[in-house]
Write a protein that holds these residues in place. Structure first.
Motif, PDB file in Angstrom:
ATOM      1  N   SER A  72       0.829  -1.202   0.000  1.00 32.42           N
ATOM      2  CA  SER A  72       0.000   0.000   0.000  1.00 32.42           C
ATOM      3  C   SER A  72       0.865   1.254   0.000  1.00 32.42           C
ATOM      4  O   SER A  72       1.973   1.278   0.557  1.00 32.42           O
ATOM      5  CB  SER A  72      -0.919  -0.003   1.222  1.00 32.42           C
ATOM      6  OG  SER A  72      -1.563   1.251   1.373  1.00 32.42           O
ATOM      7  N   ASN A 108       0.408   3.747   1.683  1.00 37.43           N
ATOM      8  CA  ASN A 108       0.438   4.324   3.033  1.00 37.43           C
ATOM      9  C   ASN A 108       1.402   3.605   3.970  1.00 37.43           C
ATOM     10  O   ASN A 108       1.446   3.901   5.165  1.00 37.43           O
ATOM     11  CB  ASN A 108      -0.971   4.281   3.648  1.00 37.43           C
ATOM     12  CG  ASN A 108      -1.968   5.071   2.820  1.00 37.43           C
ATOM     13  OD1 ASN A 108      -1.636   6.127   2.284  1.00 37.43           O
ATOM     14  ND2 ASN A 108      -3.191   4.557   2.701  1.00 37.43           N
ATOM     15  N   THR A 109       2.169   2.665   3.455  1.00 37.23           N
ATOM     16  CA  THR A 109       3.063   1.902   4.326  1.00 37.23           C
ATOM     17  C   THR A 109       4.253   2.739   4.764  1.00 37.23           C
ATOM     18  O   THR A 109       4.692   3.656   4.063  1.00 37.23           O
ATOM     19  CB  THR A 109       3.586   0.645   3.607  1.00 37.23           C
ATOM     20  OG1 THR A 109       4.203   1.047   2.383  1.00 37.23           O
ATOM     21  CG2 THR A 109       2.476  -0.329   3.331  1.00 37.23           C
ATOM     22  N   GLU A 124       7.433  -1.397   6.786  1.00 40.34           N
ATOM     23  CA  GLU A 124       6.443  -2.327   6.253  1.00 40.34           C
ATOM     24  C   GLU A 124       6.726  -2.704   4.804  1.00 40.34           C
ATOM     25  O   GLU A 124       5.998  -3.499   4.209  1.00 40.34           O
ATOM     26  CB  GLU A 124       5.044  -1.700   6.370  1.00 40.34           C
ATOM     27  CG  GLU A 124       4.599  -1.561   7.829  1.00 40.34           C
ATOM     28  CD  GLU A 124       3.446  -0.584   7.988  1.00 40.34           C
ATOM     29  OE1 GLU A 124       3.148   0.138   7.008  1.00 40.34           O
ATOM     30  OE2 GLU A 124       2.869  -0.523   9.080  1.00 40.34           O
ATOM     31  N   GLU A 128       1.742 -10.029   6.406  1.00 38.89           N
ATOM     32  CA  GLU A 128       1.026  -9.344   7.486  1.00 38.89           C
ATOM     33  C   GLU A 128       1.524  -9.809   8.845  1.00 38.89           C
ATOM     34  O   GLU A 128       1.709  -8.988   9.767  1.00 38.89           O
ATOM     35  CB  GLU A 128      -0.478  -9.602   7.345  1.00 38.89           C
ATOM     36  CG  GLU A 128      -1.143  -8.839   6.212  1.00 38.89           C
ATOM     37  CD  GLU A 128      -2.617  -9.136   6.090  1.00 38.89           C
ATOM     38  OE1 GLU A 128      -3.334  -8.338   5.463  1.00 38.89           O
ATOM     39  OE2 GLU A 128      -3.058 -10.190   6.620  1.00 38.89           O
ATOM     40  N   ASP A 169       3.424  -7.433  11.357  1.00 36.81           N
ATOM     41  CA  ASP A 169       2.417  -7.093  12.369  1.00 36.81           C
ATOM     42  C   ASP A 169       1.401  -6.082  11.824  1.00 36.81           C
ATOM     43  O   ASP A 169       1.112  -5.045  12.436  1.00 36.81           O
ATOM     44  CB  ASP A 169       3.102  -6.529  13.620  1.00 36.81           C
ATOM     45  CG  ASP A 169       2.150  -6.503  14.827  1.00 36.81           C
ATOM     46  OD1 ASP A 169       1.175  -7.282  14.829  1.00 36.81           O
ATOM     47  OD2 ASP A 169       2.387  -5.687  15.742  1.00 36.81           O
ATOM     48  N   THR A 170       0.854  -6.385  10.651  1.00 33.49           N
ATOM     49  CA  THR A 170      -0.132  -5.486  10.030  1.00 33.49           C
ATOM     50  C   THR A 170      -1.423  -6.223   9.683  1.00 33.49           C
ATOM     51  O   THR A 170      -2.111  -5.860   8.718  1.00 33.49           O
ATOM     52  CB  THR A 170       0.450  -4.858   8.743  1.00 33.49           C
ATOM     53  OG1 THR A 170       0.820  -5.913   7.838  1.00 33.49           O
ATOM     54  CG2 THR A 170       1.648  -3.987   9.047  1.00 33.49           C
ATOM     55  N   GLY A 201      -5.020  -7.236   9.180  1.00 33.23           N
ATOM     56  CA  GLY A 201      -6.257  -6.466   9.119  1.00 33.23           C
ATOM     57  C   GLY A 201      -6.098  -5.051   8.612  1.00 33.23           C
ATOM     58  O   GLY A 201      -7.083  -4.315   8.504  1.00 33.23           O
ATOM     59  N   GLU A 202      -4.884  -4.629   8.261  1.00 36.54           N
ATOM     60  CA  GLU A 202      -4.651  -3.253   7.815  1.00 36.54           C
ATOM     61  C   GLU A 202      -4.594  -3.122   6.293  1.00 36.54           C
ATOM     62  O   GLU A 202      -4.411  -2.016   5.780  1.00 36.54           O
ATOM     63  CB  GLU A 202      -3.347  -2.719   8.422  1.00 36.54           C
ATOM     64  CG  GLU A 202      -3.378  -2.648   9.958  1.00 36.54           C
ATOM     65  CD  GLU A 202      -2.086  -2.108  10.536  1.00 36.54           C
ATOM     66  OE1 GLU A 202      -1.319  -1.463   9.772  1.00 36.54           O
ATOM     67  OE2 GLU A 202      -1.825  -2.320  11.732  1.00 36.54           O
ATOM     68  N   ASP A 203      -4.738  -4.224   5.587  1.00 36.19           N
ATOM     69  CA  ASP A 203      -4.752  -4.224   4.111  1.00 36.19           C
ATOM     70  C   ASP A 203      -3.517  -3.537   3.525  1.00 36.19           C
ATOM     71  O   ASP A 203      -3.602  -2.746   2.578  1.00 36.19           O
ATOM     72  CB  ASP A 203      -6.022  -3.545   3.577  1.00 36.19           C
ATOM     73  CG  ASP A 203      -7.273  -4.291   3.932  1.00 36.19           C
ATOM     74  OD1 ASP A 203      -7.220  -5.532   4.019  1.00 36.19           O
ATOM     75  OD2 ASP A 203      -8.317  -3.643   4.154  1.00 36.19           O
ATOM     76  N   MET A 204      -2.375  -3.832   4.079  1.00 35.92           N
ATOM     77  CA  MET A 204      -1.133  -3.238   3.605  1.00 35.92           C
ATOM     78  C   MET A 204      -0.601  -3.927   2.347  1.00 35.92           C
ATOM     79  O   MET A 204       0.148  -3.332   1.576  1.00 35.92           O
ATOM     80  CB  MET A 204      -0.060  -3.305   4.707  1.00 35.92           C
ATOM     81  CG  MET A 204      -0.328  -2.377   5.875  1.00 35.92           C
ATOM     82  SD  MET A 204      -0.252  -0.643   5.355  1.00 35.92           S
ATOM     83  CE  MET A 204      -0.577   0.178   6.915  1.00 35.92           C
TER      84      MET A 204
END
Length: 408
Positions: free
Chosen positions: A66, A68-69, A73, A252, A256-257, A259-262
């Motif tokens: 993403s 926004n990472t 990440e 993920e 450690d992401t 559920g954040e849709d990274m």
């Protein structure tokens, strides 16, 4: 009167007025020809696109990060190793990193597109996937040691070394945005990307392509070497969905992401389904528009059949006076309408096939004409004859024999 006699009378009536019958069939012929040509060329184009996607890699997955990472990440070398070790279906994996830079030799200086990744880049990047003509591709050892080596295309070699192609061992220099430089030894030459355009375009305006290890690219510019996407090839296309989900879950968990849709995994089969869907809608829409000509042709058939009924009123009266039933008269005129549209359908089918082959030849694709399409077109033309012939046939069948005999 049996079917054979009705058929003979219908054919005699059609061929006794050849020009009028041909003009009546014209709408049917044009409609059928247009529909067949559009469906054949459209299906051929779809097949060609499907083949291109399959050649590109039906078992290829694109894994992206993403926008926004944070830096922590993004994908790392450790992530790549974890993916390879945890998911056995993965056969090749490489980052998708590209950068525009300037490349300089002792003879020239040009802008270039630089691809960097792991040693699997040779198989995952279409622009640098061509056959090696001289030397070799960079390997895992080159990647691990960040060796200052590069693979270039024949076009690039010719542009930088006065039309020479075998320039193995020569050195070129990459110039970064900040003016820093990186000297690279050429270890491999792959087939040219633009050789077939020689004489058609000014090749001096074409981009130059280079490939080098991502670890080496980091020496020139660490920021462009951040791994935000991966191209992954799996054992077969049936494993794509499973591998896609496992790759996302693994990253993920490692970062450690959850559920954040990274991380997002897409594959070319999904893109192919979308392309097929859009092309199918487009082809069917154009075919439906062309099919309007069939309706116009059907109206023409109805009009001529009504004229025929009027012209043959005394004939109908005579036949009814001699014992012909209402159903016999109805069947005779209905058969005449069906034969008229069926002949038009067959002529349109032949013209449509010829037209499709001509258009496909110009577009350099293979038209796809299926037996189902042929049967459907002939059934549809027959249905047009039945639909638009039923009213004139009923009108003829309901004529009063006495009034018909008096008709002048």
């Amino acid at each position: 009167m049996n079917i054979r006699e009705n058929f003979k009378m219908a054919v005699d009536s059609i061929f006794s007025n050849k020009l009028r019958s041909l003009l009546t069939m014209l709408g049917i012929i044009i409609g059928i020809a247009a529909v067949i040509a559009i469906l054949s060329v459209g299906n051929g184009a779809t097949s060609e696109i499907t083949k291109t996607f399959n050649d590109f890699g039906a078992s290829t997955i694109s894994l992206s990060v993403s926008d926004n990472t944070s830096v922590g990440e993004t994908i790392t070398d450790a992530d790549i190793e974890a993916l390879k070790n945890s998911i056995p279906e993965i056969t090749r994996i490489s980052p998708d990193n590209t950068a525009n830079t300037t490349v300089r030799s002792d003879f020239d200086s040009r802008s270039a597109l630089v691809f960097s990744g792991t040693s699997d880049l040779q198989y995952t990047n279409r622009s640098m996937e061509s056959t090696i003509t001289y030397g070799r591709y960079f390997n895992q050892s080159d990647y691990d040691d960040a060796k200052e080596v590069v693979v270039i295309t024949e076009d690039t070699a010719a542009a930088l070394f006065n039309e020479r192609q075998n320039v193995i061992g020569e050195t070129i220099q990459l110039i970064g945005n900040t003016g820093n430089t990186l000297n690279l030894k050429i270890i491999g030459i792959v087939e040219g990307t633009f050789q077939e355009l020689q004489g058609s375009f000014d090749l001096s305006q074409m981009p130059l392509y280079l490939a080098l290890p991502l670890t080496t690219m980091k020496k020139l510019n660490p920021t462009v070497a951040v791994m935000n996407s991966l191209t992954v090839q799996v054992t077969n296309k049936d494993a794509i969905d499973s591998v896609s989900n496992r790759m996302v879950r693994l990253l993920e968990n490692r970062h450690d992401t959850v559920g954040e849709d990274m991380y997002t995994a897409t594959n070319f089969l999904q893109a192919l389904d979308q392309v097929d869907s859009v092309l199918g809608l487009f082809v069917n829409f154009i075919a439906a528009v062309a099919g309007i000509a069939l309706l116009v042709g059907g109206i023409g058939v109805m009009n001529i059949m009504l004229v025929s009924v009027t012209e043959r009123t005394r004939e109908i009266g005579t036949r009814k006076a001699l014992g012909a039933t209402t159903n016999t008269i109805l069947f005779q005129f209905l058969m005449e309408a069906v034969i008229l549209t069926l002949i038009g359908g067959i002529i349109g089918l032949v013209i449509g096939i010829l037209l499709a082959n001509g258009i496909a030849s110009a577009l350099d694709i293979v038209p796809t004409i299926t037996l189902g399409s042929v049967i459907l077109v002939l059934l549809f033309s027959t249905a047009v004859g039945v639909f638009f012939g039923i009213y004139p046939a009923r009108k003829a069948a309901k004529l009063d024999p006495i009034e018909a005999l008096r008709y002048e």
